[in-house]
Design a protein around this motif. Structure first.
Motif, PDB file in Angstrom:
ATOM      1  N   ARG A 188       0.544  -1.085   0.023  1.00 15.13           N
ATOM      2  CA  ARG A 188       0.294  -0.129   0.219  1.00 15.13           C
ATOM      3  C   ARG A 188       1.239   1.060   0.146  1.00 15.13           C
ATOM      4  NH1 ARG A 188      -2.209   1.727   4.206  1.00 15.13           N
ATOM      5  NH2 ARG A 188      -4.048   2.391   3.828  1.00 15.13           N
ATOM      6  N   LYS A 189       2.166   1.085   0.862  1.00 11.53           N
ATOM      7  CA  LYS A 189       2.867   2.301   0.583  1.00 11.53           C
ATOM      8  C   LYS A 189       3.411   2.239  -0.466  1.00 11.53           C
ATOM      9  CE  LYS A 189       3.518   2.092   5.645  1.00 11.53           C
ATOM     10  NZ  LYS A 189       4.277   2.585   7.001  1.00 11.53           N
ATOM     11  N   GLN A 190       3.468   1.171  -1.156  1.00 14.00           N
ATOM     12  CA  GLN A 190       4.826   1.696  -2.552  1.00 14.00           C
ATOM     13  C   GLN A 190       3.637   2.098  -3.692  1.00 14.00           C
ATOM     14  OE1 GLN A 190       7.387  -2.442  -2.632  1.00 14.00           O
ATOM     15  NE2 GLN A 190       6.256  -2.088  -4.614  1.00 14.00           N
ATOM     16  N   VAL A 191       2.535   1.608  -3.541  1.00 17.35           N
ATOM     17  CA  VAL A 191       1.081   2.088  -4.010  1.00 17.35           C
ATOM     18  C   VAL A 191       1.160   4.249  -3.981  1.00 17.35           C
ATOM     19  CG1 VAL A 191      -1.256   2.713  -4.875  1.00 17.35           C
ATOM     20  CG2 VAL A 191       0.207   0.375  -4.840  1.00 17.35           C
ATOM     21  N   ARG A 192       1.334   4.765  -3.153  1.00 14.62           N
ATOM     22  CA  ARG A 192       1.521   6.072  -2.793  1.00 14.62           C
ATOM     23  C   ARG A 192       2.930   6.627  -3.294  1.00 14.62           C
ATOM     24  NH1 ARG A 192       1.242   8.328   3.343  1.00 14.62           N
ATOM     25  NH2 ARG A 192       1.682  10.113   3.489  1.00 14.62           N
ATOM     26  N   ALA A 193       3.618   5.688  -2.866  1.00 17.36           N
ATOM     27  CA  ALA A 193       5.356   6.309  -3.409  1.00 17.36           C
ATOM     28  C   ALA A 193       5.459   6.593  -5.172  1.00 17.36           C
ATOM     29  CB  ALA A 193       6.143   5.404  -2.725  1.00 17.36           C
ATOM     30  N   THR A 194       4.675   5.690  -5.377  1.00 15.33           N
ATOM     31  CA  THR A 194       4.619   5.510  -7.160  1.00 15.33           C
ATOM     32  C   THR A 194       2.952   7.232  -7.599  1.00 15.33           C
ATOM     33  OG1 THR A 194       5.039   3.172  -6.954  1.00 15.33           O
ATOM     34  CG2 THR A 194       3.878   4.715  -9.240  1.00 15.33           C
ATOM     35  N   LEU A 195       2.541   6.553  -7.045  1.00 12.79           N
ATOM     36  CA  LEU A 195       1.849   7.643  -7.254  1.00 12.79           C
ATOM     37  C   LEU A 195       2.331   9.607  -7.344  1.00 12.79           C
ATOM     38  CD1 LEU A 195      -2.590   6.347  -5.357  1.00 12.79           C
ATOM     39  CD2 LEU A 195      -1.429   7.067  -7.893  1.00 12.79           C
ATOM     40  N   GLU A 196       3.220   9.472  -5.840  1.00 10.42           N
ATOM     41  CA  GLU A 196       3.654  10.751  -5.481  1.00 10.42           C
ATOM     42  C   GLU A 196       4.770  11.282  -5.842  1.00 10.42           C
ATOM     43  OE1 GLU A 196       3.936  10.328  -1.428  1.00 10.42           O
ATOM     44  OE2 GLU A 196       1.859  11.207  -1.085  1.00 10.42           O
ATOM     45  N   GLY A 197       6.078  10.141  -6.722  1.00  7.76           N
ATOM     46  CA  GLY A 197       6.663  10.173  -7.994  1.00  7.76           C
ATOM     47  C   GLY A 197       7.427   9.786  -9.063  1.00  7.76           C
ATOM     48  N   ASP A 198       8.300   9.661  -9.100  1.00  2.97           N
ATOM     49  CA  ASP A 198       8.622   9.175 -10.849  1.00  2.97           C
ATOM     50  C   ASP A 198       9.377   7.667 -10.615  1.00  2.97           C
ATOM     51  OD1 ASP A 198      11.206   8.946  -9.775  1.00  2.97           O
ATOM     52  OD2 ASP A 198      11.459  10.832 -10.766  1.00  2.97           O
ATOM     53  N   ALA A 234      13.405   2.874  -5.805  1.00  4.93           N
ATOM     54  CA  ALA A 234      13.368   2.377  -4.466  1.00  4.93           C
ATOM     55  C   ALA A 234      12.816   2.600  -3.620  1.00  4.93           C
ATOM     56  CB  ALA A 234      14.437   3.945  -4.018  1.00  4.93           C
ATOM     57  N   ALA A 235      11.663   2.502  -3.623  1.00  5.49           N
ATOM     58  CA  ALA A 235      10.663   1.855  -2.729  1.00  5.49           C
ATOM     59  C   ALA A 235      10.255   0.517  -2.757  1.00  5.49           C
ATOM     60  CB  ALA A 235       9.041   2.675  -2.920  1.00  5.49           C
ATOM     61  N   GLU A 236      10.400  -0.327  -4.629  1.00  3.33           N
ATOM     62  CA  GLU A 236      10.215  -1.668  -4.181  1.00  3.33           C
ATOM     63  C   GLU A 236      11.380  -2.004  -3.556  1.00  3.33           C
ATOM     64  OE1 GLU A 236       7.740  -1.509  -8.864  1.00  3.33           O
ATOM     65  OE2 GLU A 236       9.952  -1.550  -8.628  1.00  3.33           O
TER      66      GLU A 236
END
Length: 260
Positions: free
Chosen positions: A211-221, A227-229
């Motif tokens: 769930r946090k990876q999805v947020r990181a992807t929506l907020e970044g490039d 990096a999150a993955e």
């Protein structure tokens, strides 16, 4: 365990924490104590070792947003009210390490819409409606509603919903990608329980990171997403549930995850 106030109930059964907005005579509109209670209940779910959180309402509404009584406007500094009560609730949902299911038993309007859409899996009764109602009373979206709508449906549809403040049926919301599932009203509780039980039996740490990876992807490039993955996979690869999942695959059996 079961705790809560008159207007917000909390219980944990079979590793599922259930948070119920319980002011049906007020259409579960939000008073400050309900918002602070929501933050506390989400924290309690983590402390209690819950592996899924369900948020729902009683009566004919999920939540109709702020409680518009004579004291609501106060001295006119609604930004301070948002900062003190609404933003912490939005952050508590966004930052949860446990997957969240929102079960829409009725209308979700105003800030209630923002909280409804904050669920990782949103299940709605067929009679439920969504309403970005802020413009109807001269306000702007809050409780993360702007971000949720823009990320879910894009600029054109988000602006239509925010500017015109028109009701949207649950089926239209599903078609727009706002919510995951629509079921007949009488099937809502059973469908919610089925989804929550499945999530509670899955590898909780991995789900929290997904769930946090999805947020990181929506907020970044892309680099932010990579990096999150990478960081989360390092953590996931050291968990009991990863080892169990691999062994279950090799041994051709169903895994028994512990959320560890």
């Amino acid at each position: 365990m079961t705790t809560g106030t008159d207007e917000l109930q909390y219980s944990v059964v079979d590793n599922i924490a259930r948070i119920t907005l319980n002011a049906p005579d007020k259409l579960n509109s939000l008073a400050p104590a309900m918002l602070t209670g929501l933050v506390a209940a989400i924290a309690q779910a983590h402390e209690d070792g819950a592996r899924c959180i369900v948020i729902t309402g009683t009566g004919r509404a999920f939540c109709t947003g702020a409680r518009l009584d004579p004291s609501f406007a106060g001295d006119g500094d609604l930004g301070a009210v948002i900062e003190k009560y609404y933003d912490p609730a939005a952050r508590a949902m966004a930052d949860s390490d446990i997957p969240i299911v929102t079960s829409l038993n009725g209308i979700a309007a105003g800030a209630g819409l923002g909280f409804a859409l904050s669920g990782d899996i949103v299940i709605a009764a067929r009679s439920a409606q969504l309403l970005c109602a802020f413009a109807r009373i001269g306000l702007v979206p809050d409780a993360g509603t702007t971000w949720m709508l823009a990320q879910s449906v894009g600029r054109a549809k988000a602006l239509e919903m925010m500017l015109l403040a028109e009701e949207m049926s649950a089926e239209d919301a599903a078609a727009q990608g706002l919510i995951a599932r629509v079921v007949d009203d009488e099937a809502l509780e059973a469908e919610t329980a089925k989804v929550a039980a499945k999530l509670a039996a899955m590898p909780t740490k991995a789900l929290g990171m997904i769930r946090k990876q999805v947020r990181a992807t929506l907020e970044g490039d892309l680099e932010n997403s990579l990096a999150a993955e990478r960081g989360h996979q390092t953590i996931a690869g050291k968990t009991h549930d990863f080892r169990e999942g691999v062994m279950a695959f090799i041994q051709k059996r169903l895994p028994s995850f512990k959320g560890e």
